[in-house]
Design a protein around this motif. Sequence first.
Motif, PDB file in Angstrom:
ATOM      1  N   ALA A  36       0.854  -1.187   0.000  1.00  0.00           N
ATOM      2  CA  ALA A  36       0.000   0.000   0.000  1.00  0.00           C
ATOM      3  C   ALA A  36       0.890   1.237   0.000  1.00  0.00           C
ATOM      4  N   THR A  37       0.353   2.321  -0.536  1.00  0.00           N
ATOM      5  CA  THR A  37       1.133   3.555  -0.673  1.00  0.00           C
ATOM      6  C   THR A  37       0.331   4.749  -0.171  1.00  0.00           C
ATOM      7  N   ARG A  38       1.054   5.814   0.138  1.00  0.00           N
ATOM      8  CA  ARG A  38       0.421   7.100   0.427  1.00  0.00           C
ATOM      9  C   ARG A  38       1.438   8.201   0.190  1.00  0.00           C
ATOM     10  N   GLN A  39       0.917   9.435   0.069  1.00  0.00           N
ATOM     11  CA  GLN A  39       1.772  10.597  -0.166  1.00  0.00           C
ATOM     12  C   GLN A  39       1.619  11.585   0.981  1.00  0.00           C
ATOM     13  N   ARG A  40       2.443  12.613   0.961  1.00  0.00           N
ATOM     14  CA  ARG A  40       2.446  13.620   2.017  1.00  0.00           C
ATOM     15  C   ARG A  40       1.031  14.141   2.276  1.00  0.00           C
ATOM     16  N   GLY A  41       0.656  14.188   3.555  1.00  0.00           N
ATOM     17  CA  GLY A  41      -0.648  14.694   3.965  1.00  0.00           C
ATOM     18  C   GLY A  41      -1.737  13.647   4.031  1.00  0.00           C
ATOM     19  N   ASP A  42      -1.521  12.470   3.424  1.00  0.00           N
ATOM     20  CA  ASP A  42      -2.524  11.401   3.460  1.00  0.00           C
ATOM     21  C   ASP A  42      -2.513  10.716   4.822  1.00  0.00           C
ATOM     22  N   VAL A  43      -3.697  10.324   5.286  1.00  0.00           N
ATOM     23  CA  VAL A  43      -3.815   9.499   6.483  1.00  0.00           C
ATOM     24  C   VAL A  43      -3.954   8.041   6.066  1.00  0.00           C
ATOM     25  N   ASN A  44      -4.761   7.806   5.048  1.00  0.00           N
ATOM     26  CA  ASN A  44      -5.022   6.451   4.566  1.00  0.00           C
ATOM     27  C   ASN A  44      -3.984   6.013   3.533  1.00  0.00           C
ATOM     28  N   PHE A  45      -3.844   4.695   3.423  1.00  0.00           N
ATOM     29  CA  PHE A  45      -3.020   4.085   2.396  1.00  0.00           C
ATOM     30  C   PHE A  45      -3.924   3.617   1.262  1.00  0.00           C
ATOM     31  N   SER A  46      -3.386   3.515   0.067  1.00  0.00           N
ATOM     32  CA  SER A  46      -4.118   3.017  -1.095  1.00  0.00           C
ATOM     33  C   SER A  46      -3.455   1.732  -1.565  1.00  0.00           C
ATOM     34  N   THR A  47      -4.269   0.691  -1.790  1.00  0.00           N
ATOM     35  CA  THR A  47      -3.737  -0.610  -2.193  1.00  0.00           C
ATOM     36  C   THR A  47      -3.731  -0.753  -3.707  1.00  0.00           C
ATOM     37  N   MET A  48      -3.231  -1.875  -4.188  1.00  0.00           N
ATOM     38  CA  MET A  48      -3.183  -2.153  -5.623  1.00  0.00           C
ATOM     39  C   MET A  48      -4.589  -2.169  -6.231  1.00  0.00           C
ATOM     40  N   THR A  49      -5.568  -2.562  -5.423  1.00  0.00           N
ATOM     41  CA  THR A  49      -6.955  -2.594  -5.894  1.00  0.00           C
ATOM     42  C   THR A  49      -7.665  -1.265  -5.646  1.00  0.00           C
ATOM     43  N   ASN A  50      -6.898  -0.248  -5.291  1.00  0.00           N
ATOM     44  CA  ASN A  50      -7.383   1.108  -5.044  1.00  0.00           C
ATOM     45  C   ASN A  50      -8.328   1.206  -3.844  1.00  0.00           C
ATOM     46  N   ARG A  51      -8.144   0.327  -2.869  1.00  0.00           N
ATOM     47  CA  ARG A  51      -8.883   0.414  -1.610  1.00  0.00           C
ATOM     48  C   ARG A  51      -8.140   1.351  -0.670  1.00  0.00           C
ATOM     49  N   LYS A  52      -8.877   2.178   0.030  1.00  0.00           N
ATOM     50  CA  LYS A  52      -8.291   3.040   1.049  1.00  0.00           C
ATOM     51  C   LYS A  52      -8.307   2.275   2.366  1.00  0.00           C
ATOM     52  N   ALA A  53      -7.204   2.317   3.099  1.00  0.00           N
ATOM     53  CA  ALA A  53      -7.105   1.548   4.339  1.00  0.00           C
ATOM     54  C   ALA A  53      -6.211   2.261   5.346  1.00  0.00           C
ATOM     55  N   LYS A  54      -6.449   1.947   6.611  1.00  0.00           N
ATOM     56  CA  LYS A  54      -5.633   2.441   7.722  1.00  0.00           C
ATOM     57  C   LYS A  54      -4.857   1.271   8.320  1.00  0.00           C
ATOM     58  N   ILE A  55      -3.866   1.584   9.137  1.00  0.00           N
ATOM     59  CA  ILE A  55      -3.134   0.543   9.855  1.00  0.00           C
ATOM     60  C   ILE A  55      -4.054  -0.014  10.944  1.00  0.00           C
ATOM     61  N   HIS A  56      -4.121  -1.338  11.066  1.00  0.00           N
ATOM     62  CA  HIS A  56      -4.994  -1.978  12.053  1.00  0.00           C
ATOM     63  C   HIS A  56      -4.548  -1.608  13.464  1.00  0.00           C
ATOM     64  N   VAL A  57      -5.514  -1.417  14.361  1.00  0.00           N
ATOM     65  CA  VAL A  57      -5.219  -0.973  15.728  1.00  0.00           C
ATOM     66  C   VAL A  57      -4.357  -1.969  16.489  1.00  0.00           C
ATOM     67  N   SER A  58      -4.350  -3.236  16.095  1.00  0.00           N
ATOM     68  CA  SER A  58      -3.539  -4.238  16.795  1.00  0.00           C
ATOM     69  C   SER A  58      -2.070  -4.184  16.388  1.00  0.00           C
ATOM     70  N   SER A  59      -1.752  -3.426  15.346  1.00  0.00           N
ATOM     71  CA  SER A  59      -0.381  -3.353  14.846  1.00  0.00           C
ATOM     72  C   SER A  59       0.464  -2.429  15.713  1.00  0.00           C
ATOM     73  N   VAL A  60       1.724  -2.784  15.885  1.00  0.00           N
ATOM     74  CA  VAL A  60       2.645  -1.905  16.606  1.00  0.00           C
ATOM     75  C   VAL A  60       2.772  -0.565  15.863  1.00  0.00           C
ATOM     76  N   ASN A  61       2.544  -0.580  14.555  1.00  0.00           N
ATOM     77  CA  ASN A  61       2.608   0.649  13.771  1.00  0.00           C
ATOM     78  C   ASN A  61       1.415   1.573  14.008  1.00  0.00           C
ATOM     79  N   ALA A  62       0.384   1.091  14.723  1.00  0.00           N
ATOM     80  CA  ALA A  62      -0.793   1.912  15.020  1.00  0.00           C
ATOM     81  C   ALA A  62      -0.700   2.594  16.378  1.00  0.00           C
ATOM     82  N   ILE A  63       0.349   2.324  17.119  1.00  0.00           N
ATOM     83  CA  ILE A  63       0.511   2.944  18.434  1.00  0.00           C
ATOM     84  C   ILE A  63       0.698   4.438  18.264  1.00  0.00           C
TER      85      ILE A  63
END
Length: 200
Positions: A36-63
Amino acid sequence: VLGYADPMSNGYQNRHDKHHALWQAAISAGLYPNVATRQRGDVNFSTMTNRKAKIHVSSVNAIKGQPLNAKCQIPRGEIEFVCFGEMVKGSHFFTLSQTTHLPSPLPLLLLCGTSLSIYPASDDGNGSYSVLNLDDWIIFKCRTDEASRLVVLRKRLEAAFWNAISAPWQGMKGLTPKEQDAVETLGSVLKSAVKSSDVR
């Protein structure tokens, strides 16, 4: 017995066991196309299928305080990449779990996908820039000489991979000198790319 080297031994196959960049490249290759990718200022990531997504709350990256949990702060014109294990649909939005940040897109360009093509940049009249296109999805503009070298390195790595798995008992001895050089170059290129990027 298939003839692969013992993964627990300290042989040639484990020479990069302490290098984060190569582990991350292996994870990228294994998870692709879960990128998934994002650019400056984006909160959500965009996947190959063009779905917008956030980091799951259980991920260490969501802390709270983790860069992937906040708005993207990378410089304008750059792209932030994450690999993820799965995308889950919640009640209001999709989330990405088992995530890892990619400080460099080189693992994607060299080890992932089915095709990496190169063509001249349409806005470059003197031919000094080209476009690299990975699976008609991830597109980069870079200097023509760099793009050409990346395509050649990828082709040699593919040949080395197929030779290595066709006769695993031979190890590096089963590769041509160009393929051996490509495998050695891969480690150096990936480590250098991580060192030169803003590592999180």
